[in-house]
Design a protein around this motif. Structure first.
Motif, short mmCIF file in Angstrom:
data_model
loop_
_atom_site.label_atom_id
_atom_site.label_comp_id
_atom_site.label_asym_id
_atom_site.label_seq_id
_atom_site.Cartn_x
_atom_site.Cartn_y
_atom_site.Cartn_z
N CYS A 91 0.83 -1.21 0.00
CA CYS A 91 0.00 0.00 0.00
C CYS A 91 0.86 1.26 0.00
O CYS A 91 0.57 2.22 -0.71
N ALA A 92 1.93 1.25 0.79
CA ALA A 92 2.81 2.42 0.86
C ALA A 92 3.51 2.64 -0.47
O ALA A 92 3.62 3.79 -0.93
N ARG A 93 3.99 1.58 -1.10
CA ARG A 93 4.69 1.74 -2.39
C ARG A 93 3.77 2.28 -3.48
O ARG A 93 4.15 3.16 -4.25
N ILE A 94 2.55 1.75 -3.55
CA ILE A 94 1.61 2.22 -4.58
C ILE A 94 1.21 3.66 -4.31
O ILE A 94 1.20 4.50 -5.22
N GLN A 95 0.88 3.99 -3.08
CA GLN A 95 0.47 5.36 -2.76
C GLN A 95 1.61 6.35 -2.99
O GLN A 95 1.39 7.44 -3.51
N LYS A 98 -5.98 10.22 -14.72
CA LYS A 98 -7.05 10.77 -15.56
C LYS A 98 -7.04 12.28 -15.39
O LYS A 98 -7.14 12.77 -14.26
N ASP A 99 -6.89 13.01 -16.47
CA ASP A 99 -6.78 14.47 -16.45
C ASP A 99 -5.66 14.92 -15.53
O ASP A 99 -5.82 15.84 -14.73
N ASN A 100 -4.54 14.21 -15.61
CA ASN A 100 -3.33 14.51 -14.83
C ASN A 100 -3.54 14.37 -13.32
O ASN A 100 -2.78 14.91 -12.53
N MET A 101 -4.58 13.67 -12.92
CA MET A 101 -4.85 13.38 -11.51
C MET A 101 -4.85 11.86 -11.31
O MET A 101 -5.33 11.13 -12.16
N PRO A 102 -4.28 11.39 -10.20
CA PRO A 102 -4.25 9.94 -9.98
C PRO A 102 -5.65 9.37 -9.79
O PRO A 102 -6.52 10.01 -9.20
N THR A 103 -5.86 8.15 -10.32
CA THR A 103 -7.15 7.48 -10.13
C THR A 103 -7.27 6.94 -8.70
O THR A 103 -8.37 6.74 -8.21
N LEU A 104 -6.16 6.72 -8.05
CA LEU A 104 -6.16 6.21 -6.67
C LEU A 104 -5.73 7.35 -5.74
O LEU A 104 -4.60 7.81 -5.80
N ASN A 105 -6.65 7.80 -4.90
CA ASN A 105 -6.33 8.89 -3.98
C ASN A 105 -5.75 8.38 -2.68
O ASN A 105 -4.85 8.98 -2.12
N GLN A 106 -6.30 7.29 -2.18
CA GLN A 106 -5.86 6.77 -0.89
C GLN A 106 -5.96 5.26 -0.89
O GLN A 106 -6.95 4.69 -1.34
N LEU A 107 -4.93 4.61 -0.38
CA LEU A 107 -4.88 3.16 -0.23
C LEU A 107 -4.45 2.91 1.20
O LEU A 107 -3.29 3.11 1.56
N SER A 108 -5.40 2.53 2.05
CA SER A 108 -5.09 2.40 3.48
C SER A 108 -5.24 0.96 3.93
O SER A 108 -6.13 0.24 3.49
#
Length: 153
Positions: free
Chosen positions: A8-12, A78-88
Protein backbone atom coordinates in the motif's frame (compact mmCIF):
# COMPACT_ATOMS: atom_id res chain seq x y z
CA UNK A 1 8.46 -11.21 3.50
CA UNK A 2 6.76 -8.07 2.16
CA UNK A 3 3.47 -7.29 3.84
CA UNK A 4 0.26 -5.61 2.69
CA UNK A 5 1.20 -2.30 4.32
CA UNK A 6 4.44 -2.26 2.29
CA UNK A 7 2.47 -2.75 -0.92
CA UNK A 8 0.00 0.00 0.00
CA UNK A 9 2.81 2.42 0.86
CA UNK A 10 4.69 1.74 -2.39
CA UNK A 11 1.61 2.22 -4.58
CA UNK A 12 0.47 5.36 -2.76
CA UNK A 13 3.98 6.87 -2.87
CA UNK A 14 4.18 6.10 -6.60
CA UNK A 15 0.95 7.97 -7.26
CA UNK A 16 2.01 10.91 -5.08
CA UNK A 17 5.34 11.12 -6.95
CA UNK A 18 3.48 11.00 -10.30
CA UNK A 19 5.49 7.96 -11.44
CA UNK A 20 4.45 6.07 -14.55
CA UNK A 21 5.55 2.61 -13.37
CA UNK A 22 6.67 1.16 -10.04
CA UNK A 23 8.21 -2.17 -9.05
CA UNK A 24 7.06 -4.22 -6.09
CA UNK A 25 8.26 -7.62 -4.84
CA UNK A 26 6.58 -10.53 -6.59
CA UNK A 27 4.53 -12.54 -4.11
CA UNK A 28 1.21 -14.31 -4.49
CA UNK A 29 -0.49 -11.87 -2.13
CA UNK A 30 0.90 -8.79 -3.94
CA UNK A 31 -0.19 -10.24 -7.29
CA UNK A 32 -3.69 -10.96 -6.00
CA UNK A 33 -4.17 -7.48 -4.52
CA UNK A 34 -2.78 -5.80 -7.64
CA UNK A 35 -5.07 -7.85 -9.88
CA UNK A 36 -8.07 -6.64 -7.84
CA UNK A 37 -6.88 -3.03 -8.20
CA UNK A 38 -6.39 -3.61 -11.94
CA UNK A 39 -9.88 -5.09 -12.39
CA UNK A 40 -11.40 -2.15 -10.51
CA UNK A 41 -9.60 0.39 -12.76
CA UNK A 42 -7.01 1.85 -10.39
CA UNK A 43 -4.01 0.45 -12.34
CA UNK A 44 -3.49 0.39 -16.11
CA UNK A 45 -1.37 -2.81 -16.19
CA UNK A 46 0.38 -5.41 -14.05
CA UNK A 47 3.46 -7.05 -15.58
CA UNK A 48 5.96 -9.56 -14.24
CA UNK A 49 9.65 -8.78 -14.58
CA UNK A 50 12.97 -8.58 -12.79
CA UNK A 51 14.68 -5.79 -10.87
CA UNK A 52 15.78 -4.13 -14.15
CA UNK A 53 12.41 -3.92 -15.89
CA UNK A 54 9.38 -5.83 -17.18
CA UNK A 55 9.97 -9.07 -19.08
CA UNK A 56 9.73 -9.00 -22.88
CA UNK A 57 8.86 -12.71 -22.85
CA UNK A 58 7.65 -15.08 -20.15
CA UNK A 59 10.29 -16.04 -17.58
CA UNK A 60 9.26 -18.53 -14.87
CA UNK A 61 10.14 -17.84 -11.26
CA UNK A 62 12.66 -20.37 -9.96
CA UNK A 63 14.72 -20.73 -6.80
CA UNK A 64 17.69 -19.13 -8.61
CA UNK A 65 15.88 -15.92 -9.65
CA UNK A 66 13.24 -15.50 -6.95
CA UNK A 67 15.13 -12.66 -5.24
CA UNK A 68 15.17 -10.51 -8.39
CA UNK A 69 11.55 -11.04 -9.49
CA UNK A 70 9.27 -8.00 -9.39
CA UNK A 71 5.78 -6.98 -10.38
CA UNK A 72 5.78 -3.84 -12.52
CA UNK A 73 2.65 -1.74 -12.07
CA UNK A 74 1.64 0.94 -14.56
CA UNK A 75 -0.14 3.64 -12.61
CA UNK A 76 -3.27 5.20 -14.07
CA UNK A 77 -4.00 8.93 -14.25
CA UNK A 78 -7.05 10.77 -15.56
CA UNK A 79 -6.78 14.47 -16.45
CA UNK A 80 -3.33 14.51 -14.83
CA UNK A 81 -4.85 13.38 -11.51
CA UNK A 82 -4.25 9.94 -9.98
CA UNK A 83 -7.15 7.48 -10.13
CA UNK A 84 -6.16 6.21 -6.67
CA UNK A 85 -6.33 8.89 -3.98
CA UNK A 86 -5.86 6.77 -0.89
CA UNK A 87 -4.88 3.16 -0.23
CA UNK A 88 -5.09 2.40 3.48
CA UNK A 89 -4.37 -0.78 5.40
CA UNK A 90 -7.12 -2.16 7.61
CA UNK A 91 -5.81 -5.48 8.88
CA UNK A 92 -2.33 -5.38 10.38
CA UNK A 93 -0.11 -8.18 11.69
CA UNK A 94 -0.73 -6.95 15.24
CA UNK A 95 -4.52 -6.78 14.75
CA UNK A 96 -6.20 -9.05 12.23
CA UNK A 97 -9.64 -7.81 11.23
CA UNK A 98 -12.01 -10.53 10.04
CA UNK A 99 -15.64 -10.15 9.04
CA UNK A 100 -18.57 -12.45 8.45
CA UNK A 101 -20.73 -12.04 5.36
CA UNK A 102 -23.37 -10.12 7.32
CA UNK A 103 -20.76 -7.68 8.62
CA UNK A 104 -19.44 -7.17 5.06
CA UNK A 105 -22.98 -6.44 3.90
CA UNK A 106 -23.43 -3.84 6.62
CA UNK A 107 -20.21 -2.07 5.55
CA UNK A 108 -21.46 -1.81 1.96
CA UNK A 109 -24.93 -0.66 3.03
CA UNK A 110 -23.63 2.32 5.01
CA UNK A 111 -23.37 0.98 8.55
CA UNK A 112 -20.30 0.47 10.69
CA UNK A 113 -19.03 -3.00 11.49
CA UNK A 114 -16.64 -3.33 14.43
CA UNK A 115 -14.47 -0.19 14.12
CA UNK A 116 -14.53 0.04 10.30
CA UNK A 117 -16.37 2.95 8.72
CA UNK A 118 -18.75 2.19 5.83
CA UNK A 119 -17.56 2.37 2.24
CA UNK A 120 -18.14 5.64 0.40
CA UNK A 121 -19.19 5.79 -3.27
CA UNK A 122 -16.23 4.98 -5.52
CA UNK A 123 -14.39 3.18 -2.74
CA UNK A 124 -13.49 -0.53 -2.70
CA UNK A 125 -12.21 -2.92 -0.08
CA UNK A 126 -9.95 -5.95 -0.63
CA UNK A 127 -10.83 -9.08 1.35
CA UNK A 128 -8.72 -12.22 1.81
CA UNK A 129 -11.14 -15.16 1.84
CA UNK A 130 -10.80 -18.92 1.64
CA UNK A 131 -11.63 -18.53 -2.07
CA UNK A 132 -8.75 -16.13 -2.69
CA UNK A 133 -8.31 -12.38 -2.54
CA UNK A 134 -11.54 -10.71 -3.66
CA UNK A 135 -13.11 -7.29 -3.83
CA UNK A 136 -15.77 -6.75 -1.16
CA UNK A 137 -18.73 -7.01 -3.57
CA UNK A 138 -17.36 -10.26 -5.05
CA UNK A 139 -17.00 -11.75 -1.56
CA UNK A 140 -20.62 -10.88 -0.77
CA UNK A 141 -21.79 -12.43 -4.07
CA UNK A 142 -19.87 -15.63 -3.27
CA UNK A 143 -21.25 -15.50 0.30
CA UNK A 144 -17.85 -15.70 2.03
CA UNK A 145 -16.33 -13.63 4.79
CA UNK A 146 -12.69 -13.12 5.58
CA UNK A 147 -9.90 -10.77 6.54
CA UNK A 148 -10.27 -7.22 5.23
CA UNK A 149 -6.80 -6.24 3.99
CA UNK A 150 -7.12 -2.68 2.67
CA UNK A 151 -9.45 -0.11 1.18
CA UNK A 152 -8.90 2.07 -1.88
CA UNK A 153 -10.56 5.28 -3.02
Amino acid sequence: MPRVYDLCARIQNGFRSRLQTIAIPETKMNLAICSVLYREGFLSSVTRGNHVGPDAQYTPTTNENVATRRLWLSLKYKDNMPTLNQLSVISKPSKKVTFSVNELKSITSGRRAKFIKPLQPGEIAVVNTNRGVLELQEAIKKNVGGEMLCRAS
